[in-house]
Design an enzyme around this catalytic site. Structure first.
Site, PDB file in Angstrom:
ATOM      1  N   SER A  43       0.845  -1.281   0.020  1.00 33.57           N
ATOM      2  CA  SER A  43      -0.027   0.154  -0.118  1.00 33.57           C
ATOM      3  C   SER A  43       0.722   1.347  -0.029  1.00 33.57           C
ATOM      4  O   SER A  43       0.173   2.143  -0.278  1.00 33.57           O
ATOM      5  CB  SER A  43      -0.841   0.180   1.103  1.00 33.57           C
ATOM      6  OG  SER A  43      -2.186  -0.746   0.714  1.00 33.57           O
ATOM      7  N   LYS A  62       0.477   3.555  -2.903  1.00 32.96           N
ATOM      8  CA  LYS A  62      -0.472   4.445  -3.109  1.00 32.96           C
ATOM      9  C   LYS A  62      -0.012   5.635  -3.167  1.00 32.96           C
ATOM     10  O   LYS A  62      -0.942   6.822  -3.686  1.00 32.96           O
ATOM     11  CB  LYS A  62      -1.684   4.027  -2.109  1.00 32.96           C
ATOM     12  CG  LYS A  62      -2.312   2.608  -2.314  1.00 32.96           C
ATOM     13  CD  LYS A  62      -3.223   2.343  -1.013  1.00 32.96           C
ATOM     14  CE  LYS A  62      -4.140   1.187  -1.511  1.00 32.96           C
ATOM     15  NZ  LYS A  62      -3.652  -0.052  -1.210  1.00 32.96           N
ATOM     16  N   TYR A  69      -2.250  -1.956 -10.938  1.00 34.07           N
ATOM     17  CA  TYR A  69      -2.117  -1.845  -9.491  1.00 34.07           C
ATOM     18  C   TYR A  69      -1.454  -2.933  -8.797  1.00 34.07           C
ATOM     19  O   TYR A  69      -0.830  -2.755  -7.673  1.00 34.07           O
ATOM     20  CB  TYR A  69      -3.704  -1.754  -9.167  1.00 34.07           C
ATOM     21  CG  TYR A  69      -3.916  -1.992  -7.474  1.00 34.07           C
ATOM     22  CD1 TYR A  69      -3.951  -0.926  -6.715  1.00 34.07           C
ATOM     23  CD2 TYR A  69      -4.131  -3.316  -6.904  1.00 34.07           C
ATOM     24  CE1 TYR A  69      -3.918  -0.964  -5.332  1.00 34.07           C
ATOM     25  CE2 TYR A  69      -4.465  -3.337  -5.516  1.00 34.07           C
ATOM     26  CZ  TYR A  69      -4.244  -2.049  -4.724  1.00 34.07           C
ATOM     27  OH  TYR A  69      -4.378  -2.314  -3.661  1.00 34.07           O
ATOM     28  N   TYR A  89      -4.825   3.356   7.509  1.00 34.09           N
ATOM     29  CA  TYR A  89      -6.272   2.444   7.394  1.00 34.09           C
ATOM     30  C   TYR A  89      -6.963   2.985   8.700  1.00 34.09           C
ATOM     31  O   TYR A  89      -7.026   4.325   9.031  1.00 34.09           O
ATOM     32  CB  TYR A  89      -5.971   1.028   7.505  1.00 34.09           C
ATOM     33  CG  TYR A  89      -4.785   0.538   6.381  1.00 34.09           C
ATOM     34  CD1 TYR A  89      -4.680   0.746   5.148  1.00 34.09           C
ATOM     35  CD2 TYR A  89      -3.856  -0.321   7.190  1.00 34.09           C
ATOM     36  CE1 TYR A  89      -3.648   0.141   4.441  1.00 34.09           C
ATOM     37  CE2 TYR A  89      -2.680  -0.611   6.351  1.00 34.09           C
ATOM     38  CZ  TYR A  89      -2.808  -0.337   4.993  1.00 34.09           C
ATOM     39  OH  TYR A  89      -1.653  -0.966   4.240  1.00 34.09           O
ATOM     40  N   VAL A  98       1.221  -3.820   3.513  1.00 37.51           N
ATOM     41  CA  VAL A  98       1.177  -5.114   4.277  1.00 37.51           C
ATOM     42  C   VAL A  98       2.442  -6.104   4.163  1.00 37.51           C
ATOM     43  O   VAL A  98       2.503  -7.176   4.550  1.00 37.51           O
ATOM     44  CB  VAL A  98      -0.336  -6.058   3.659  1.00 37.51           C
ATOM     45  CG1 VAL A  98      -1.467  -5.552   4.205  1.00 37.51           C
ATOM     46  CG2 VAL A  98      -0.142  -6.142   2.438  1.00 37.51           C
TER      47      VAL A  98
HETATM   48  N1  GLN Z   1      -1.629  -5.320  -2.612  1.00 38.50           N
HETATM   49  C1  GLN Z   1      -2.425  -5.164  -1.296  1.00 38.50           C
HETATM   50  C2  GLN Z   1      -3.816  -5.237  -1.544  1.00 38.50           C
HETATM   51  O1  GLN Z   1      -4.416  -4.732  -2.493  1.00 38.50           O
HETATM   52  C3  GLN Z   1      -2.103  -3.828  -0.860  1.00 38.50           C
HETATM   53  C4  GLN Z   1      -2.901  -3.835   0.469  1.00 38.50           C
HETATM   54  C5  GLN Z   1      -2.176  -3.178   1.797  1.00 38.50           C
HETATM   55  O2  GLN Z   1      -0.867  -2.907   1.652  1.00 38.50           O
HETATM   56  N2  GLN Z   1      -2.768  -2.825   2.666  1.00 38.50           N
HETATM   57  O3  GLN Z   1      -4.473  -6.133  -0.890  1.00 38.50           O
END
Ligand code: GLN
Length: 309
Positions: free
Chosen positions: A61, A64, A185, A237, A255
Site C-alpha cells: 500500500s 498508493k 495496481y 487505514y 502489508v
Molecule cells: N496489494 C495489497 C492489496 O491490494 C495492498 C494492501 C495493503 O498493503 N494494505 O490487498
C-alpha cells in the site's frame, strides 16, 4: 541519534510476538518474522540505519502515495478528486461496504478502492512503467524492480480487489476495462524496495517535494501537501486516528511490512517489519515510530518550544 534508534529497535522487537505476517497474498507469508529495521535520513543528508534495514520487501500500500503523485501530475486535481474523496473511512483497507452503503465514490486514495480509481486516472500510455520511473527517481535508486513472484501471487489471489473494481465499473466510476487497471495496481504493489530507498523518498516528502541533498524540487509542493495530509488522516487505514494521536507523523504502511514517515524537522524515516497487527500495520514499525516521535519530538502538533516531551 544512533543510540535512540537502537533503543527504538529493541522497543519494537518486544511487540513482534503479538502479531503475524500477512498470508492472504501467499508469497508474503514467506517473510522472516524476526526481521525489523529502520532507516532515518536527516535533511543534512545523514543516514542512520539500524537492524534489518537492507532486507528487500514489496511496497504494497505504500505504492498508493506514488500512484497519487502520478495521477495528480498527469490528470490534475479536479479529475482525480472528481472520482475519489478525501475522507478517512474507519474501515479496513480492502473494505467494500461503504461503496455500496454510503457513497459510490471511494472515500480516499489510501485504501484499495481509492487507489484502484487513482491508478485509473493516471494519464499516460504505460502507467506502470511511468510509476516505476517515478519510484526510481524519488528513491534515488535505478535498480528498483518488480518482484515477479509477489506480483503473480497477488494477481492470482486478488479476488477482493477484482470485486471492488467491477463494482466501481458498474457504478461508472471506473471507466474502461478493469483488468489492465488491476494489473497495473498489482504490479505497483509488488515493486521491491528496502528502507533506504523509502527513507530517501520520505525525505522528499518531509521537505515539501524538494530534495535537501541536491536542492532540486522533485515534485511540486501542492502535490506533496495533499499526499502528506492524506497520509496523516488515512495512511494507516482504520488505525490512522490513533496513530496520529500517538506518533503524529504523516505515514503510510503496506502489508509487506513497510512504513514510510515524513517527519517534522525535515526527516525521512522508513521502517520494515513484516509482522502485522490486526489492522494490517507493521506492529514493530508502529511502535518504533511512536518511540522515535517521543524521543525526537517529531509529533506535528507537539509543543515545539518545549524539548522535554
Ligand atoms: N496489494 C495489497 C492489496 O491490494 C495492498 C494492501 C495493503 O498493503 N494494505 O490487498
Amino acid at each position: 541519534m544512533g543510540a535512540i534508534l537502537e533503543n527504538a529497535l529493541l522497543y519494537g522487537k518486544s511487540f513482534l510476538s503479538y502479531g503475524k505476517v500477512a498470508d492472504y497474498i501467499p508469497e508474503l507469508a514467506k517473510a522472516d518474522p524476526s526481521n525489523l529495521g529502520i532507516c532515518l535520513m536527516t535533511k543534512e543528508g545523514l543516514m542512520y540505519p539500524v537492524g534489518n534495514w537492507q532486507v528487500p520487501f514489496t511496497m504494497q500500500s505504500i505504492a498508493k502515495t506514488f500512484s497519487l503523485i502520478l495521477a495528480l501530475q498527469t490528470a490534475g486535481y479536479d479529475k482525480v478528486f472528481s472520482k475519489v474523496g478525501m475522507e478517512p473511512t474507519g474501515d479496513c483497507f480492502d473494505s467494500i461496504v461503504q461503496l455500496e452503503t454510503k457513497q459510490l465514490y471511494p472515500f480516499n486514495p489510501m485504501i484499495n478502492a481509492g487507489a484502484i480509481v487513482t491508478v485509473s486516472c493516471i494519464e499516460c500510455s504505460d502507467p506502470f512503467s511511468e510509476f516505476l520511473q517515478l519510484v526510481k527517481q524519488l528513491c534515488f535508486n535505478d535498480t528498483v524492480r518488480l518482484n515477479e513472484q509477489v506480483y503473480l501471487s497477488e494477481k492470482h489471489t486478488g479476488q477482493r480487489n477484482r470485486s471492488i473494481a467491477y463494482l466501481l465499473l458498474s457504478d461508472h466510476i471506473l471507466e474502461g476495462d478493469p483488468e489492465p487497471i488491476l494489473d497495473s495496481y498489482f504490479r505497483m504493489c509488488s515493486v521491491e524496495v528496502n528502507t533506504q530507498d523509502l527513507a530517501r523518498f520520505s525525505l522528499i516528502l518531509a521537505n515539501d517535494g524538494k530534495d535537501p541533498v541536491t536542492g532540486k524540487q522533485m515534485v511540486e509542493d501542492w502535490i506533496i501537501r495533499i499526499v502528506k495530509t492524506l497520509m496523516l488522516t488515512c495512511g494507516m487505514y482504520d488505525e490512522s486516528g490513533e496513530f496520529a494521536v500517538k506518533a503524529g507523523i504523516p505515514s503510510k504502511s503496506g502489508v509487506g511490512g513497510g512504513i514510510i514517515a515524513a517527519a517534522d524537522q525535515g526527516m525521512g524515516i522508513a521502517t520494515y517489519g513484516p509482522v502485522l497487527n490486526k489492522k494490517g500495520n507493521s506492529i514493530g514499525g508502529i511502535h518504533m515510530l511512536e518511540y522515535l516521535s517521543r524521543e525526537l519530538n517529531l509529533h506535528y502538533f507537539a509543543n515545539k518550544t518545549d524539548t522535554a516531551v
